[in-house]
Design an enzyme around this catalytic site. Structure first.
Site, PDB file in Angstrom:
ATOM      1  N   SER A 154       1.165  -1.173   0.296  1.00  0.00           N
ATOM      2  CA  SER A 154      -0.086   0.440  -0.411  1.00  0.00           C
ATOM      3  C   SER A 154       0.872   1.119  -0.050  1.00  0.00           C
ATOM      4  O   SER A 154       0.433   2.017  -0.636  1.00  0.00           O
ATOM      5  CB  SER A 154      -0.694   0.241   1.371  1.00  0.00           C
ATOM      6  OG  SER A 154      -2.109  -1.051   1.010  1.00  0.00           O
ATOM      7  N   HIS A 209       1.096   4.218   5.206  1.00  0.00           N
ATOM      8  CA  HIS A 209       0.280   4.659   3.628  1.00  0.00           C
ATOM      9  C   HIS A 209       0.796   6.321   3.890  1.00  0.00           C
ATOM     10  O   HIS A 209       1.464   7.056   2.830  1.00  0.00           O
ATOM     11  CB  HIS A 209      -1.399   4.482   3.805  1.00  0.00           C
ATOM     12  CG  HIS A 209      -2.230   3.273   4.042  1.00  0.00           C
ATOM     13  ND1 HIS A 209      -3.084   3.312   4.201  1.00  0.00           N
ATOM     14  CD2 HIS A 209      -1.266   1.910   4.292  1.00  0.00           C
ATOM     15  CE1 HIS A 209      -3.480   1.932   4.143  1.00  0.00           C
ATOM     16  NE2 HIS A 209      -2.254   1.324   3.942  1.00  0.00           N
TER      17      HIS A 209
END
Length: 267
Positions: A154, A209
């Protein structure tokens, strides 16, 4: 996403969807994107061959990283830095990330080129890990926030999204995007997506993230990397005519219908 003890079940339907998605894009010159997706899938489905480490051995955390660094265990340092990116906690984690990779990776590879995309992915992994090594201890001391031990692709995906957003929308652009019904400037939509993903999936690594997005912004601010990308593009442009000439020389000449009629034979 943060490591969880989730079962690794073979979901043939999901894997078939991914394989069909890759097959549908085979006409695109996105070798690096497809290679990344294939290795992520192999590391999840055949871990004994592609990623022979447990989640606890491969996940990335500041404590585990510095312990390996102080012990001068460079193998563990490399495994936690790079191996954690190609490891997923469960099947749905893999499907979600690979679906996103097949969209963002193809777009970015078309824009940068295969060589530059490979450099970008390596840079994103190292940069996001380095940023997390600085941010995580600060969050732990200031707010008592535990970043946990994370795995998944991610962070690289958010770095890709930053580069795509900044490339598509110039500063001051009026373009907007909808993120779960909330309108936000397209140039900065990734930040809201990070917050929403953290709210909807509390197990996801919010800090990971965000560090991936910061790595994408760092890529945009380094002139040396832009010069490297431009050199790759120039080399690709120089090679393109020679490849076309080789393909043309490899084709067998075919006689036209009219010329064959004049000679009294069929083509």
């Amino acid at each position: 996403s943060s490591v969880q003890d989730l079962p690794r079940r073979w979901r043939a339907g999901g894997l078939e969807v991914l394989s069909r998605a890759i097959g549908s894009q085979r006409h695109r010159r996105a070798q690096v994107t497809f290679g990344l997706a294939a290795y992520n899938i192999a590391a999840h489905v055949y871990p004994a061959l592609a990623m022979p480490f447990s989640l606890g051995q491969v996940c990335f955390s500041t404590g585990a990283f510095w312990a390996a660094w102080c012990a001068r265990d460079l193998v563990e340092v490399a495994v936690r830095t790079f191996g954690s990116v190609f490891t997923h906690a469960d099947d749905m984690h893999l499907y979600w990330n690979m679906g996103s990779l097949l969209v963002k990776g193809v777009l970015l590879e078309d824009r940068l080129g295969s060589e530059a995309l490979a450099v970008f992915v390596a840079f994103s992994i190292v940069a996001s890990s380095g940023i997390q090594l600085v941010v995580a201890p600060f969050l732990a001391r200031a707010f008592g926030y535990d970043c946990g031990c994370a795995v998944g692709f991610s962070g690289v995906l958010f770095a890709m999204k930053v580069v795509l957003n900044y490339g598509d929308h110039a500063a001051g652009s009026d373009a907007t995007s909808s993120v779960w019904g909330v309108r936000v400037a397209s140039r900065h939509a990734h930040w809201l997506e990070i917050l929403v993903s953290g709210y909807l999936s509390p197990r996801s690594s919010l800090v990971g993230h965000a560090c991936g997005a910061l790595a994408g912004m760092l890529w945009l601010q380094l002139p040396l990397l832009h010069a490297l990308v431009n050199s790759f593009k120039a080399g690709r442009a120089r090679r393109a005519p020679s490849r076309r000439r080789r393909r043309q020389r490899g084709r067998r000449p075919t006689a036209s219908w009219t010329s064959c009629q004049r000679k009294g034979r069929s083509p």
